[in-house]
Design a protein around this motif. Structure first.
Motif, short mmCIF file in Angstrom:
data_model
loop_
_atom_site.label_atom_id
_atom_site.label_comp_id
_atom_site.label_asym_id
_atom_site.label_seq_id
_atom_site.Cartn_x
_atom_site.Cartn_y
_atom_site.Cartn_z
N ASN A 16 -0.91 1.43 -6.09
CA ASN A 16 0.22 0.61 -5.44
C ASN A 16 0.07 0.73 -4.04
O ASN A 16 -0.52 1.79 -3.28
N ILE A 17 0.38 -0.27 -3.32
CA ILE A 17 0.15 -0.26 -1.95
C ILE A 17 1.62 -0.65 -1.26
O ILE A 17 2.48 -1.13 -1.82
N TRP A 18 1.65 -0.23 0.16
CA TRP A 18 3.07 -0.62 0.84
C TRP A 18 2.86 -0.80 2.22
O TRP A 18 1.75 -0.23 2.73
N HIS A 19 3.64 -1.36 2.77
CA HIS A 19 3.34 -1.66 4.37
C HIS A 19 4.88 -1.39 4.87
O HIS A 19 5.86 -1.57 4.48
N ALA A 20 5.01 -0.86 6.21
CA ALA A 20 6.35 -0.54 6.75
C ALA A 20 6.03 -1.20 8.33
O ALA A 20 5.16 -0.44 9.07
N PRO A 21 6.89 -2.05 8.61
CA PRO A 21 6.41 -3.17 9.81
C PRO A 21 6.98 -1.90 10.97
O PRO A 21 7.79 -1.17 10.73
#
Length: 87
Positions: A16-21
């Motif tokens: 699983n991947i995620w991004h936080a601007p």
């Protein structure tokens, strides 16, 4: 403690991947050391930190419609959305 303004290569279990601007989240890592940390099994330490964090947030930010819950062993959720994780 290490604090970040953004995250662009977050990875979790099962790829699983995620991004936080930029400035969208509180992103931090806190390293613990000392006799208490080394004396406890890791599972016990995760549990204690999760329960203490949940208790603090529910008491401090009790204005949420739904209390903060723990998805064992290490994730905090509010309204079925992940608030954070303890690793």
């Amino acid at each position: 403690m290490v604090i970040a303004d953004y995250q662009h290569k977050g990875r979790g279990q099962r790829e699983n991947i995620w991004h936080a601007p930029l400035k969208s989240s509180v992103l931090c890592t806190l390293g613990l050391s000392g006799p208490l940390v080394t004396a406890l099994p890791l599972e016990s330490l995760y549990w204690k930190i999760a329960v203490l964090t949940q208790s603090y947030l529910n008491a401090r930010y009790g204005f949420f419609d739904t209390p903060i819950r723990i998805k064992w062993p290490n994730d905090l959720y509010i309204n079925f959305k992940k608030l954070g994780g303890i690793l």
